[in-house]
Design an enzyme around this catalytic site. Structure first.
Site, PDB file in Angstrom:
ATOM      1  N   HIS A  70     -29.670 -73.364   4.066  1.00 42.09           N
ATOM      2  CA  HIS A  70     -28.368 -73.029   4.645  1.00 42.09           C
ATOM      3  C   HIS A  70     -27.590 -74.332   4.822  1.00 42.09           C
ATOM      4  O   HIS A  70     -28.176 -75.405   4.957  1.00 42.09           O
ATOM      5  CB  HIS A  70     -28.568 -72.303   5.965  1.00 42.09           C
ATOM      6  CG  HIS A  70     -29.392 -71.043   5.824  1.00 42.09           C
ATOM      7  ND1 HIS A  70     -29.087 -69.879   6.470  1.00 42.09           N
ATOM      8  CD2 HIS A  70     -30.509 -70.780   5.095  1.00 42.09           C
ATOM      9  CE1 HIS A  70     -29.980 -68.952   6.150  1.00 42.09           C
ATOM     10  NE2 HIS A  70     -30.857 -69.480   5.315  1.00 42.09           N
TER      11      HIS A  70
ATOM     12  N   HIS B 141     -22.527 -69.466   2.206  1.00 41.87           N
ATOM     13  CA  HIS B 141     -22.803 -70.899   2.141  1.00 41.87           C
ATOM     14  C   HIS B 141     -21.953 -71.579   1.065  1.00 41.87           C
ATOM     15  O   HIS B 141     -22.457 -72.314   0.223  1.00 41.87           O
ATOM     16  CB  HIS B 141     -24.296 -71.121   1.885  1.00 41.87           C
ATOM     17  CG  HIS B 141     -25.171 -70.554   2.959  1.00 41.87           C
ATOM     18  ND1 HIS B 141     -26.479 -70.189   2.772  1.00 41.87           N
ATOM     19  CD2 HIS B 141     -24.919 -70.294   4.258  1.00 41.87           C
ATOM     20  CE1 HIS B 141     -26.993 -69.736   3.906  1.00 41.87           C
ATOM     21  NE2 HIS B 141     -26.051 -69.786   4.828  1.00 41.87           N
TER      22      HIS B 141
HETATM   23  C1  LIG Z   1     -21.543 -65.638   8.865  1.00 36.26           C
HETATM   24  C2  LIG Z   1     -22.077 -66.997   8.511  1.00 36.26           C
HETATM   25  C3  LIG Z   1     -23.403 -67.314   8.776  1.00 36.26           C
HETATM   26  C4  LIG Z   1     -23.899 -68.573   8.460  1.00 36.26           C
HETATM   27  N1  LIG Z   1     -25.169 -68.879   8.811  1.00 36.26           N
HETATM   28  C5  LIG Z   1     -25.613 -70.132   8.642  1.00 36.26           C
HETATM   29  C6  LIG Z   1     -26.893 -70.504   9.115  1.00 36.26           C
HETATM   30  O1  LIG Z   1     -27.632 -69.702   9.692  1.00 36.26           O
HETATM   31  N2  LIG Z   1     -27.284 -71.788   8.936  1.00 36.26           N
HETATM   32  C7  LIG Z   1     -26.503 -72.702   8.285  1.00 36.26           C
HETATM   33  O2  LIG Z   1     -26.935 -73.834   8.101  1.00 36.26           O
HETATM   34  N3  LIG Z   1     -25.295 -72.362   7.806  1.00 36.26           N
HETATM   35  C8  LIG Z   1     -24.823 -71.108   8.002  1.00 36.26           C
HETATM   36  N4  LIG Z   1     -23.580 -70.781   7.568  1.00 36.26           N
HETATM   37  C9  LIG Z   1     -22.781 -71.794   6.847  1.00 36.26           C
HETATM   38  C10 LIG Z   1     -22.267 -72.914   7.735  1.00 36.26           C
HETATM   39  O3  LIG Z   1     -21.941 -72.427   9.010  1.00 36.26           O
HETATM   40  C11 LIG Z   1     -21.050 -73.552   7.059  1.00 36.26           C
HETATM   41  O4  LIG Z   1     -21.426 -74.070   5.797  1.00 36.26           O
HETATM   42  C12 LIG Z   1     -20.448 -74.704   7.847  1.00 36.26           C
HETATM   43  O5  LIG Z   1     -20.332 -74.389   9.212  1.00 36.26           O
HETATM   44  C13 LIG Z   1     -19.090 -75.045   7.258  1.00 36.26           C
HETATM   45  O6  LIG Z   1     -18.499 -76.125   7.958  1.00 36.26           O
HETATM   46  P1  LIG Z   1     -17.077 -76.672   7.540  1.00 36.26           P
HETATM   47  O7  LIG Z   1     -16.772 -77.807   8.443  1.00 36.26           O
HETATM   48  O8  LIG Z   1     -17.043 -76.893   6.086  1.00 36.26           O
HETATM   49  O9  LIG Z   1     -16.053 -75.478   7.801  1.00 36.26           O
HETATM   50  P2  LIG Z   1     -15.782 -74.618   9.114  1.00 36.26           P
HETATM   51  O10 LIG Z   1     -16.869 -74.817  10.103  1.00 36.26           O
HETATM   52  O11 LIG Z   1     -15.480 -73.248   8.656  1.00 36.26           O
HETATM   53  O12 LIG Z   1     -14.479 -75.271   9.747  1.00 36.26           O
HETATM   54  C14 LIG Z   1     -13.189 -75.101   9.245  1.00 36.26           C
HETATM   55  C15 LIG Z   1     -12.230 -75.036  10.422  1.00 36.26           C
HETATM   56  O13 LIG Z   1     -10.915 -75.287   9.981  1.00 36.26           O
HETATM   57  C16 LIG Z   1     -10.037 -74.359  10.567  1.00 36.26           C
HETATM   58  N5  LIG Z   1      -8.902 -74.226   9.662  1.00 36.26           N
HETATM   59  C17 LIG Z   1      -8.949 -73.766   8.401  1.00 36.26           C
HETATM   60  N6  LIG Z   1      -7.731 -73.792   7.840  1.00 36.26           N
HETATM   61  C18 LIG Z   1      -6.900 -74.303   8.759  1.00 36.26           C
HETATM   62  C19 LIG Z   1      -5.504 -74.579   8.764  1.00 36.26           C
HETATM   63  N7  LIG Z   1      -4.743 -74.336   7.694  1.00 36.26           N
HETATM   64  N8  LIG Z   1      -4.958 -75.091   9.885  1.00 36.26           N
HETATM   65  C20 LIG Z   1      -5.725 -75.345  10.970  1.00 36.26           C
HETATM   66  N9  LIG Z   1      -7.054 -75.100  11.019  1.00 36.26           N
HETATM   67  C21 LIG Z   1      -7.632 -74.588   9.925  1.00 36.26           C
HETATM   68  C22 LIG Z   1     -10.865 -73.114  10.688  1.00 36.26           C
HETATM   69  O14 LIG Z   1     -10.309 -72.202  11.605  1.00 36.26           O
HETATM   70  C23 LIG Z   1     -12.216 -73.674  11.100  1.00 36.26           C
HETATM   71  O15 LIG Z   1     -12.314 -73.845  12.484  1.00 36.26           O
HETATM   72  C24 LIG Z   1     -23.056 -69.524   7.848  1.00 36.26           C
HETATM   73  C25 LIG Z   1     -21.726 -69.209   7.570  1.00 36.26           C
HETATM   74  C26 LIG Z   1     -21.228 -67.963   7.907  1.00 36.26           C
HETATM   75  C27 LIG Z   1     -19.798 -67.669   7.640  1.00 36.26           C
END
Ligand SMILES: Cc1cc2nc3c(=O)[nH]c(=O)nc-3n(C[C@H](O)[C@H](O)[C@H](O)COP(=O)(O)OP(=O)(O)OC[C@H]3O[C@@H](n4cnc5c(N)ncnc54)[C@H](O)[C@@H]3O)c2cc1C
Ligand SMILES: *[C@@H]1O[C@H](CO)[C@@H](O)[C@H](O)[C@H]1NC(C)=O
Ligand SMILES: *[C@@H]1O[C@H](CO)[C@@H](O)[C@H](O)[C@H]1NC(C)=O
Ligand SMILES: *[C@@H]1O[C@H](CO)[C@@H](O)[C@H](O)[C@H]1NC(C)=O
Ligand SMILES: *[C@@H]1O[C@H](CO)[C@@H](O)[C@H](O)[C@H]1NC(C)=O
Ligand SMILES: *[C@@H]1O[C@H](CO)[C@@H](O)[C@H](O)[C@H]1NC(C)=O
Ligand SMILES: *[C@@H]1O[C@H](CO)[C@@H](O)[C@H](O)[C@H]1NC(C)=O
Length: 594
Positions: free
Chosen positions: A575, A531
């Protein structure tokens, strides 16, 4: 209705269906040089999908999303809730590992981050938790933005949330949930005797573990039923909802990694250029956004992209040979995550083991059964340590945001007769409904660690992984709270309702009771929970720290914003996905407003 009219209506509906949906571009060579884009969104993950879909509601805007990984639709397992633990360390994961972590005996641990459309919402554990009222009120006060108070943020959360059956009565409070949002939230559960025993034990010790009718009601203390982002047995993610419903003005470039953002001319700091390549060897191409670039790479990759672009600590950038353009020492710092300590308990009750093959057949046919849930257990216990708990005697400040916030989360994973296994045991035949010797697998999380880590560059090559340092358990208070968490769960399991069922902690923590032994145990098994937040933190306008302003603009730049988990300054009491969706909805309104 007349048959002919019905047919016509059907055609119209079909026509509209066909017209809906973003344009997928599978590789960089297929991206037209003729089309120009108003907004370029880096990362089609959780937050990026929200921003793309919301900006795309204006049909006059052209939007490009650039995603490093493939479409989630190529990966069947993303659809089946119970298969989520199998998705880490596959071709749709960045395969990150941490640096050697002093606080866990120098351990190097895997750190899953999805590399596909939907980002982590395509492979996360689907638990739906908003955090506490106090958490949001604290964000509002640190950032100096009233829009972030619990009261203000609830309606924003409703934009995301679509309460979906099953929502058994007594398992949540329907009227505090969004009904017409995008992402489904439901509360499927399995019928196991442990449910009643756990709730009974909680009731018996209700000072410490009250029954929590809805863990999304602002006060996050006690044992309650899990809610999850599942739509009738199938994962509901940012891409199966927001992105899927966009129009043709949203283009999604897949399998292409952004290496840097670049200023549009040499004198300015207007970062509307996006440099992208298919892989480390391939030529790079620069695409210019007419209006703005939005970085949504997640809490690890967003600071990585900023640092590669020369936005970060001047001295550190120069050390790896990157020309500093914006000197901001906060980029990549203040990195925080929940800690996760596995603890098992020996018990005699009905096991949750199931036959994986049969369960998948059942899921395929009816979207029901054990794989239609994120885990075969059904509750989470949130613990607020009493004020007279040892760590607070030493005068150490309470790291939570207030009295309605927990220090500890207990995640029950399974009641497994295969004592060695973790999540989702493979092909153990379902024994009779009678009792068996089982292991209660649980994770004990410290929700508010005060240790702060960092994301830094290993080199100036954007295809190298960054250095991921959580600094886990580098502050004694964090360890003390994790330790008290174990003691607290032991108290719960020795309540009358459970003490004939649970025999005690299993090996190797079985006989561990002193502070020193507990600490040694915690160090030997713990890891970050997944997280991550804080690496491009939002702070007040003009603050001496932080990376983005309250309008999500990167300080000291033009045309550049960050929208994802990295802007969240401190870990919430839950989460992170609900918080990410909320920040992204908020950002979308601000960006659309200009
Ligand atoms: C295994 C796991 C279990 C989890 N379980 C839960 C849960 O049960 N409940 C909950 O609330 N949260 C959970 N989380 C946390 C939650 O999913 C994340 O906090 C949230 O999804 C993050 O969103 P984000 O938009 O910040 O990043 P992300 O959803 O990670 O999106 C980032 C995106 O950018 C892309 N990207 C990155 N760098 C580049 C680049 N240089 N060029 C092009 N594309 C790029 C990546 O490929 C990805 O698709 C979990 C996380 C993990 C890893
Ligand atoms: C991650 O590692 C797995 C297993 O080694 C491998 O199959 C996969 O391709 C890797 N993912 C990426 C994106 O390189
Ligand atoms: C930089 O770009 C802006 C607009 O993109 C333009 O108005 C300005 O003249 C440019 N400056 C130089 C020095 O080219
Ligand atoms: C980390 O965040 C705190 C506020 O929570 C702030 O005071 C501090 O300056 C930040 N540190 C850096 C390096 O940004
Ligand atoms: C379930 O469906 C998937 C996708 O159609 C298929 O690959 C898999 O073999 C099926 N499994 C079973 C056990 O029916
Ligand atoms: C459970 O374990 C105990 C002790 O190891 C053993 O005596 C007992 O027979 C086991 N019970 C079952 C149902 O397997
Ligand atoms: C715990 O202590 C008991 C009694 O002293 C002993 O029999 C048992 O083997 C110990 N268990 C572990 C895991 O050390």
């Amino acid at each position: 209705m007349h048959l002919k009219h019905q047919a016509l209506l059907l055609l119209i509906l079909l026509g509209i269906r066909v017209a809906l949906g973003a344009v997928l571009i599978k590789d960089l060579d297929d991206l037209s040089k003729e089309v120009s884009y108003d907004y370029i969104i880096i990362g089609g993950g959780t937050a990026g999908s929200v921003v793309a879909a919301r900006l795309g509601e204006n049909p006059r805007l052209q939007i490009l999303v650039i995603e490093a990984g493939p479409s989630n639709e190529e990966i069947f397992d993303t659809r089946v809730p119970g298969l989520w633990p199998t998705l880490a360390q596959t071709r749709v994961d960045w395969n990150y590992t941490t640096t050697a972590q002093k606080g866990i005996n120098g351990g190097v641990v895997e750190y899953p981050r999805a590399k596909m459309l939907g980002g982590c919402s395509s492979h996360n554990g689907m638990v739906y938790t908003r955090g506490s009222r106090d958490d949001w009120d604290r964000y509002a006060s640190i950032i100096g933005n009233e829009e972030l108070t619990w009261q203000s943020v609830l309606p924003v959360m409703f934009k995301t949330e679509r309460l979906t059956k099953p929502t058994p009565s007594g398992h949540l409070i329907p009227n505090i949930h969004g009904k017409r949002g995008k992402v489904s939230v439901s509360a499927p559960f399995t019928n196991i005797p442990f449910n009643d025993m756990l709730l009974q034990a909680s009731a018996e010790l209700k000072e410490e573990f009250p029954f929590l009718l809805d863990m999304n009601d602002g006060r996050v203390i006690g044992t309650g039923w899990v809610q999850s982002t599942i739509d009738n047995g199938e994962r509901s993610s940012a891409t199966t909802t927001y992105l899927k419903e966009t129009g043709k003005n949203v283009h999604i470039l897949l399998n292409s990694q952004v290496t840097r953002v670049v200023p549009v001319n040499s004198s300015g700091l207007e970062f509307r250029g996006v440099e992208v390549a298919e892989n480390a060897q391939a030529p790079r191409r620069t695409i210019i956004a007419k209006k703005e670039v939005i970085v949504s790479g997640g809490a690890i990759n967003t600071p990585h992209i900023l640092l590669n672009s020369g936005i970060g600590n001047r001295g550190e950038l120069e050390k790896v040979g990157i020309r500093p353009l914006v000197d901001n020492p906060s980029v990549g710092q203040n990195f925080s995550d929940h800690t996760s300590t596995p603890v098992s308990f020996a018990a005699m009750t009905q096991s949750t083991d199931f036959d994986q093959q049969a369960a998948l057949e059942q899921w395929n046919q009816t979207r029901t059964g054990p794989l239609a849930q994120l885990s075969p257990t059904n509750h989470i216990t949130w613990i607020r340590l009493p004020a007279d708990t040892p760590p607070f005697h030493a005068g150490l400040a309470d790291p939570t945001a207030g009295p309605d916030s927990p220090h500890i989360e207990v995640i029950y994973i399974s009641l497994s007769s295969d004592s060695g296994s973790g999540v989702a045991p493979t092909s153990v035949p379902q024994v009779s409904s009678g009792s068996a010797n089982v292991t209660i697998q649980s994770l004990i999380a410290n929700l508010h660690p005060i240790s702060r880590g960092s994301i830094t560059l290993a080199s100036s090559d954007p295809f190298d992984h960054p250095l991921i340092d959580f600094a886990i358990f580098t502050k004694p208070l964090d360890m003390a709270i994790a330790r008290e968490g174990i003691r607290s769960v032991r108290r719960l399991f020795s309540a009358p309702g459970l003490r004939d069922t649970v025999f005690g902690t299993s090996s190797p923590a079985a006989n561990v009771t002193s502070d020193e032994e507990l600490d040694a145990y915690i160090k030997s098994v713990s890891a970050p929970l997944g997280h991550a937040v804080g690496t491009a933190a939002m702070s007040p306008y003009g603050a001496s720290w932080g990376v983005v302003d309250p309008d999500f603009r990167v300080k000291g730049t033009k045309g550049l914003r960050v929208v994802d988990a990295s802007v969240i300054p401190l870990t919430p009491s839950g989460h992170t996905q609900a918080a990410v969706y909320a920040f992204a909805e908020m950002a979308s309104v601000i960006i659309a407003g200009g």
